[in-house]
Design a protein around this motif. Structure first.
Motif, PDB file in Angstrom:
ATOM      1  N   LEU A   1       0.820  -1.206   0.000  1.00  0.00           N
ATOM      2  CA  LEU A   1       0.000   0.000   0.000  1.00  0.00           C
ATOM      3  C   LEU A   1       0.860   1.265   0.000  1.00  0.00           C
ATOM      4  O   LEU A   1       0.527   2.254  -0.658  1.00  0.00           O
TER       5      LEU A   1
ATOM      6  N   ALA B   1       2.236   1.622  -3.519  1.00  0.00           N
ATOM      7  CA  ALA B   1       1.169   2.018  -4.442  1.00  0.00           C
ATOM      8  C   ALA B   1       0.906   3.517  -4.342  1.00  0.00           C
ATOM      9  O   ALA B   1       0.780   4.215  -5.366  1.00  0.00           O
ATOM     10  N   THR B   2       0.829   4.040  -3.129  1.00  0.00           N
ATOM     11  CA  THR B   2       0.561   5.469  -2.961  1.00  0.00           C
ATOM     12  C   THR B   2       1.757   6.314  -3.388  1.00  0.00           C
ATOM     13  O   THR B   2       1.590   7.436  -3.868  1.00  0.00           O
TER      14      THR B   2
ATOM     15  N   TRP C   1      -2.067  -2.453  -5.097  1.00  0.00           N
ATOM     16  CA  TRP C   1      -3.320  -2.123  -4.406  1.00  0.00           C
ATOM     17  C   TRP C   1      -4.256  -3.321  -4.369  1.00  0.00           C
ATOM     18  O   TRP C   1      -4.810  -3.669  -3.325  1.00  0.00           O
TER      19      TRP C   1
ATOM     20  N   THR D   1     -12.669   0.679  -4.696  1.00  0.00           N
ATOM     21  CA  THR D   1     -11.987   0.006  -3.584  1.00  0.00           C
ATOM     22  C   THR D   1     -12.924  -0.955  -2.862  1.00  0.00           C
ATOM     23  O   THR D   1     -12.534  -2.073  -2.508  1.00  0.00           O
TER      24      THR D   1
ATOM     25  N   ALA E   1      -7.256   0.240   4.074  1.00  0.00           N
ATOM     26  CA  ALA E   1      -6.443   0.549   2.894  1.00  0.00           C
ATOM     27  C   ALA E   1      -6.615   2.005   2.494  1.00  0.00           C
ATOM     28  O   ALA E   1      -5.651   2.670   2.089  1.00  0.00           O
TER      29      ALA E   1
ATOM     30  N   SER F   1       1.165   0.398  -9.253  1.00  0.00           N
ATOM     31  CA  SER F   1       0.224   0.759  -8.193  1.00  0.00           C
ATOM     32  C   SER F   1      -1.000  -0.141  -8.160  1.00  0.00           C
ATOM     33  O   SER F   1      -1.433  -0.573  -7.086  1.00  0.00           O
ATOM     34  N   TYR F   2      -1.579  -0.424  -9.316  1.00  0.00           N
ATOM     35  CA  TYR F   2      -2.811  -1.212  -9.337  1.00  0.00           C
ATOM     36  C   TYR F   2      -2.560  -2.659  -8.921  1.00  0.00           C
ATOM     37  O   TYR F   2      -3.386  -3.265  -8.223  1.00  0.00           O
TER      38      TYR F   2
END
Length: 308
Positions: A7, A10-11, A228, A167, A240, A224-225
């Motif tokens: 996470l 990803a951010t 995530w 999400t 998340a 990122s995807y």
């Protein structure tokens, strides 16, 4: 612990998408940017899924009723709203609105999944939101109150709304993470194809444009995807969502690397964001309860009635 790392990365990549995207929309329209971002990412994703996961593609295709709206929301609508927003609003306003995303995810999870975040969850949301607002305002209430909303801000509201729904829907996917992501991209491209044909999606005309597009394909799109969706298999949407506040913190750090000074308000705001994340993900210790030899259910089991 692995999900937390996923996470955070990803951010970090998505924070780069904000910075690079603000420059990219000056030379490419949001539709063209979104289309080519996913068009270049789809083949690597499909190959990676087939090699690493060996999924049952028939089982993946059978979940099209869920994967189609997820692709349209997370890969299509979110990117279009975000890039459209960056054409009209400032990065400060966009980041400020994005700070409401974790709270919106909690609300969606409560309504759609009947989640019960408890006081720690709600307190973590408020603490994280306070940290982001502190970073954006520089500790000045006047600065915060001076923010004005325009059409770009409204587009950003649309972006966080579709992401919150994406999400929450992601908790219902019971497929390998890479295969799920790749399938969502395929459906998103199929949904955007008629619009691309009618309005046109020209490629970048200069080297900076290609560099921006390459970054978006490799990091925000693929990296990122995948991270995530992999994390959502073991982490609740509300938890998340708290990590999305790191986008603002990473943006502040990027500003430092570009030569801007980091203010005390930004440091304190980052601490509040991290504190909110920790509070949200802290599990209360059971009292007066004998240890059980049976492991507790994984968070991914919640709402598992829609399995493949």
């Amino acid at each position: 612990m692995k999900a937390v790392v996923y996470l955070v990365l990803a951010t970090l990549f998505w924070a780069g998408n904000y910075v690079v995207g603000e420059t990219a929309v000056k030379s490419m329209e949001p539709l063209a940017l979104t289309w080519w971002r996913w068009a270049f990412a789809v083949v690597p994703l499909l190959v990676l899924a087939h090699v690493a996961e060996r999924p049952d593609w028939r089982a993946v295709a059978a979940r099209w009723r869920l994967l189609l709206p997820m692709g349209c929301l997370g890969m299509g609508a979110y990117a279009l709203f975000l890039y459209g927003s960056l054409q009209y609003t400032t990065a400060v306003n966009a980041a400020l609105i994005n700070a409401a995303n974790p709270a919106l995810i909690v609300v969606f999870a409560v309504v759609l999944l009947r989640a019960r975040p408890g006081w720690r969850g709600w307190a973590g949301v408020l603490l994280g939101l306070a940290g982001v607002l502190l970073v954006l305002s520089g500790g000045s209430l006047d600065h915060l109150l001076a923010v004005r909303f325009n059409s770009g801000d409204l587009l950003m509201l649309g972006a966080i709304t579709v992401w919150a729904l994406y999400t929450v829907l992601g908790r219902r996917v019971r497929l390998p993470a890479i295969a799920s992501t790749a399938a969502q991209v395929v459906f998103a491209l199929a949904a955007m194809a008629p619009f691309a044909a009618v309005f046109g999606v020209p490629l970048p005309a200069d080297t900076p444009g290609w560099a921006s597009l390459g970054f978006m394909v490799l990091f925000p799109s693929i990296g990122s995807y995948l991270l995530w969706n992999a994390a959502l298999r073991t982490v609740a949407p509300s938890s998340a969502g708290m990590f999305l506040n790191l986008i603002t913190v990473f943006t502040a750090l990027a500003a430092v690397l570009l030569g801007q000074a980091l203010t005390p308000a930004q440091v304190l705001g980052g601490v509040l964001v991290l504190g909110g994340m920790a509070l949200t993900n802290l599990k209360p210790r059971a009292r007066n309860q004998a240890p059980s030899p049976v492991p507790a259910a994984c968070p991914a089991e919640a709402g598992a009635g829609d399995r493949a």
